[in-house]
Design a protein around this motif. Sequence first.
Motif, PDB file in Angstrom:
ATOM      1  N   VAL A 113       0.836  -1.210   0.000  1.00 27.09           N
ATOM      2  CA  VAL A 113       0.000   0.000   0.000  1.00 27.09           C
ATOM      3  C   VAL A 113       0.864   1.251   0.000  1.00 27.09           C
ATOM      4  N   ALA A 114       1.913   1.249   0.806  1.00 26.16           N
ATOM      5  CA  ALA A 114       2.824   2.398   0.817  1.00 26.16           C
ATOM      6  C   ALA A 114       3.518   2.572  -0.527  1.00 26.16           C
ATOM      7  N   LEU A 115       3.857   1.468  -1.190  1.00 28.80           N
ATOM      8  CA  LEU A 115       4.512   1.547  -2.492  1.00 28.80           C
ATOM      9  C   LEU A 115       3.597   2.151  -3.543  1.00 28.80           C
ATOM     10  N   VAL A 116       2.353   1.688  -3.590  1.00 23.51           N
ATOM     11  CA  VAL A 116       1.431   2.160  -4.618  1.00 23.51           C
ATOM     12  C   VAL A 116       0.949   3.579  -4.323  1.00 23.51           C
ATOM     13  N   ALA A 117       0.698   3.892  -3.050  1.00 24.38           N
ATOM     14  CA  ALA A 117       0.100   5.183  -2.704  1.00 24.38           C
ATOM     15  C   ALA A 117       1.120   6.294  -2.526  1.00 24.38           C
ATOM     16  N   LEU A 118       2.325   5.954  -2.039  1.00 23.81           N
ATOM     17  CA  LEU A 118       3.274   7.009  -1.690  1.00 23.81           C
ATOM     18  C   LEU A 118       4.550   6.978  -2.517  1.00 23.81           C
ATOM     19  N   GLY A 119       5.080   5.811  -2.791  1.00 21.41           N
ATOM     20  CA  GLY A 119       6.311   5.744  -3.577  1.00 21.41           C
ATOM     21  C   GLY A 119       7.321   4.785  -2.970  1.00 21.41           C
ATOM     22  N   TRP A 120       8.500   4.697  -3.659  1.00 22.21           N
ATOM     23  CA  TRP A 120       9.520   3.742  -3.269  1.00 22.21           C
ATOM     24  C   TRP A 120      10.135   4.063  -1.912  1.00 22.21           C
ATOM     25  N   VAL A 121      10.368   5.336  -1.658  1.00 20.91           N
ATOM     26  CA  VAL A 121      11.055   5.708  -0.419  1.00 20.91           C
ATOM     27  C   VAL A 121      10.211   5.335   0.794  1.00 20.91           C
ATOM     28  N   GLN A 122       8.949   5.731   0.777  1.00 24.69           N
ATOM     29  CA  GLN A 122       8.071   5.394   1.912  1.00 24.69           C
ATOM     30  C   GLN A 122       7.884   3.887   2.040  1.00 24.69           C
ATOM     31  N   ALA A 123       7.844   3.185   0.903  1.00 24.18           N
ATOM     32  CA  ALA A 123       7.701   1.734   0.968  1.00 24.18           C
ATOM     33  C   ALA A 123       8.925   1.095   1.620  1.00 24.18           C
ATOM     34  N   LEU A 124      10.119   1.581   1.300  1.00 23.58           N
ATOM     35  CA  LEU A 124      11.324   1.040   1.923  1.00 23.58           C
ATOM     36  C   LEU A 124      11.355   1.344   3.420  1.00 23.58           C
ATOM     37  N   ILE A 125      10.902   2.540   3.804  1.00 19.11           N
ATOM     38  CA  ILE A 125      10.846   2.863   5.233  1.00 19.11           C
ATOM     39  C   ILE A 125       9.845   1.945   5.936  1.00 19.11           C
ATOM     40  N   MET A 126       8.698   1.712   5.303  1.00 21.42           N
ATOM     41  CA  MET A 126       7.705   0.815   5.897  1.00 21.42           C
ATOM     42  C   MET A 126       8.253  -0.602   6.011  1.00 21.42           C
ATOM     43  N   LEU A 127       9.020  -1.042   5.018  1.00 17.28           N
ATOM     44  CA  LEU A 127       9.642  -2.359   5.091  1.00 17.28           C
ATOM     45  C   LEU A 127      10.634  -2.430   6.250  1.00 17.28           C
ATOM     46  N   GLY A 128      11.372  -1.343   6.481  1.00 15.70           N
ATOM     47  CA  GLY A 128      12.282  -1.306   7.626  1.00 15.70           C
ATOM     48  C   GLY A 128      11.536  -1.399   8.951  1.00 15.70           C
ATOM     49  N   ILE A 129      10.364  -0.762   9.025  1.00 19.35           N
ATOM     50  CA  ILE A 129       9.554  -0.857  10.249  1.00 19.35           C
ATOM     51  C   ILE A 129       9.078  -2.300  10.464  1.00 19.35           C
ATOM     52  N   ILE A 130       8.671  -2.961   9.389  1.00 18.25           N
ATOM     53  CA  ILE A 130       8.221  -4.359   9.503  1.00 18.25           C
ATOM     54  C   ILE A 130       9.361  -5.246   9.994  1.00 18.25           C
ATOM     55  N   ILE A 131      10.551  -5.061   9.429  1.00 19.76           N
ATOM     56  CA  ILE A 131      11.706  -5.866   9.854  1.00 19.76           C
ATOM     57  C   ILE A 131      12.039  -5.596  11.317  1.00 19.76           C
ATOM     58  N   PHE A 132      11.953  -4.336  11.743  1.00 18.61           N
ATOM     59  CA  PHE A 132      12.205  -4.005  13.145  1.00 18.61           C
ATOM     60  C   PHE A 132      11.193  -4.688  14.056  1.00 18.61           C
ATOM     61  N   VAL A 133       9.923  -4.692  13.643  1.00 18.29           N
ATOM     62  CA  VAL A 133       8.892  -5.341  14.449  1.00 18.29           C
ATOM     63  C   VAL A 133       9.155  -6.837  14.567  1.00 18.29           C
ATOM     64  N   LEU A 134       9.552  -7.466  13.459  1.00 27.48           N
ATOM     65  CA  LEU A 134       9.831  -8.904  13.489  1.00 27.48           C
ATOM     66  C   LEU A 134      11.018  -9.227  14.381  1.00 27.48           C
ATOM     67  N   GLU A 135      12.057  -8.391  14.356  1.00 28.67           N
ATOM     68  CA  GLU A 135      13.229  -8.630  15.195  1.00 28.67           C
ATOM     69  C   GLU A 135      12.876  -8.488  16.679  1.00 28.67           C
ATOM     70  N   VAL A 136      12.120  -7.455  17.007  1.00 30.49           N
ATOM     71  CA  VAL A 136      11.723  -7.266  18.403  1.00 30.49           C
ATOM     72  C   VAL A 136      10.828  -8.419  18.864  1.00 30.49           C
ATOM     73  N   GLU A 137       9.926  -8.857  17.988  1.00 27.13           N
ATOM     74  CA  GLU A 137       9.036  -9.965  18.347  1.00 27.13           C
ATOM     75  C   GLU A 137       9.819 -11.252  18.575  1.00 27.13           C
ATOM     76  N   GLY A 138      10.767 -11.550  17.675  1.00 26.08           N
ATOM     77  CA  GLY A 138      11.475 -12.815  17.762  1.00 26.08           C
ATOM     78  C   GLY A 138      12.512 -12.877  18.864  1.00 26.08           C
ATOM     79  N   HIS A 139      13.163 -11.746  19.180  1.00 27.79           N
ATOM     80  CA  HIS A 139      14.268 -11.772  20.136  1.00 27.79           C
ATOM     81  C   HIS A 139      13.928 -11.193  21.501  1.00 27.79           C
ATOM     82  N   LEU A 140      12.795 -10.513  21.633  1.00 31.25           N
ATOM     83  CA  LEU A 140      12.469  -9.895  22.915  1.00 31.25           C
ATOM     84  C   LEU A 140      11.089 -10.319  23.423  1.00 31.25           C
TER      85      LEU A 140
END
Length: 443
Positions: A313-340
């Motif tokens: 949704v971020a890629l289609v609605a906002l662009g590549w930069v926002q989509a990459l930032i959103m992907l970084g947030i998802i990866i951060f959430v997964l790391e916190v979930e798995g290790h903490l």
Amino acid sequence: MGLPSSVWTGVTGWREAVVRRAESAPAGPNGHEPPAVVPVLTASEDIDRAVPAGLRLAASWAWRIILVSALLYGLARVAGYLSEVVIPVAVAILLAAMLTPVANRLRAWGWNSGAASAVTLLGGIVLIAGALTLITSQIVAQAADLSTNVVAGFNNLVTSLQNSRLPINASYFDTAAWGERIQKFLTESRSTIASYAAEVGSQVGHFVAGLAITLFSLFYFLYDGRGIFTALLRFFPRESRSRVDHAASNGWRALSGYVRATILVALSDAVVILIGALLLGVPVAPALAALVFIGAFVPLVGAFVSGTVAVLVALVALGWVQALIMLGIIIFVLEVEGHLLQPLLLGRAVKLHPLAVLLSIASGIVVAGIIGALLAVPLLAFAKSFVEYLRGHKIPRTDATPSPVGDEPDAGAAVPDQEPAAASDVESGEPAGTDPVPVPDRG
């Protein structure tokens, strides 16, 4: 006199020989020579002795494994045949593990069992309906902006592909040609679409029936869970009911702890993604957060798959930069979930190896699709705690005097509040929780 003398001399010599033989032979318990034991082997025993010990052990394991596998296969076939009943009841059990503390609190405040169960069930329905209403209103309110952003993002993507050096035919970017292709596809696939529509209508009917079974079962699990479990215990031998009751209570505590911890993990993931989506200006951020919350109930892969929708949704609605930032947030959430979060919250409930979790999810998807992936890990948590309790406690001897257990077990509860025995205590061989702990009736 010569003949009698010879006979007497022979008899005397024979008696002396018998005495010497008796003195040289080991004496039995009564002072007599033990009878000689000659082993008599049958033909089958003689053949068994000719087979190597390792092969006999492997054969013993093999037929037992085959028998257990056949039993599990038969149970799986029966469950698959009755899936329209089994799946709603399984979902009701998970919901009961989540809502039981609320019903128990209302009972502690003086409510009767029926009123506490009804209010808990209605409160859960109102909460879910309110969340769905909020999400739907957010989507409807931002539908126009979302459609505009999607169209603009699609046009930008098409322009980028046209200006790129990729070997793409220019006819693929002709909107008129695409319209004709879509119309032709719909015309040729009319019968297929009609069959799919009929199947969807049938699935909607099954869903409504399953929802009714789930709500009905959930009410009775909250109202009379202990009575239902006591009735199931009557299928076990009288002398083992108390032991099975304690093992099931241990598994129920693990299941309840797992469900509550999973809710906290899913809520944490949804809140972080909601904050990130609002800061980036991603459309329908509350709906995306709710999707992540639901997906997080499937460990390891659920949050990633549902978070991918937010990235798209971020890629289609906002662009590549926002989509990459959103992907970084998802990866951060997964790391916190798995290790903490999972080690901190789920560690107290039940410890499951990540490989076991992944394989159970894959098996659940193969057997029952999305519902199987949702139910696989809770079932594994219950089974692990149940088997660990049985392994750490002695099996009653069959020749022992049966304990005075009537139709109902002596102790244990369908919805206990105590913490499960640690795995280290069970593996050490010390029977934990052998003494019955009386727990008030839960209704």
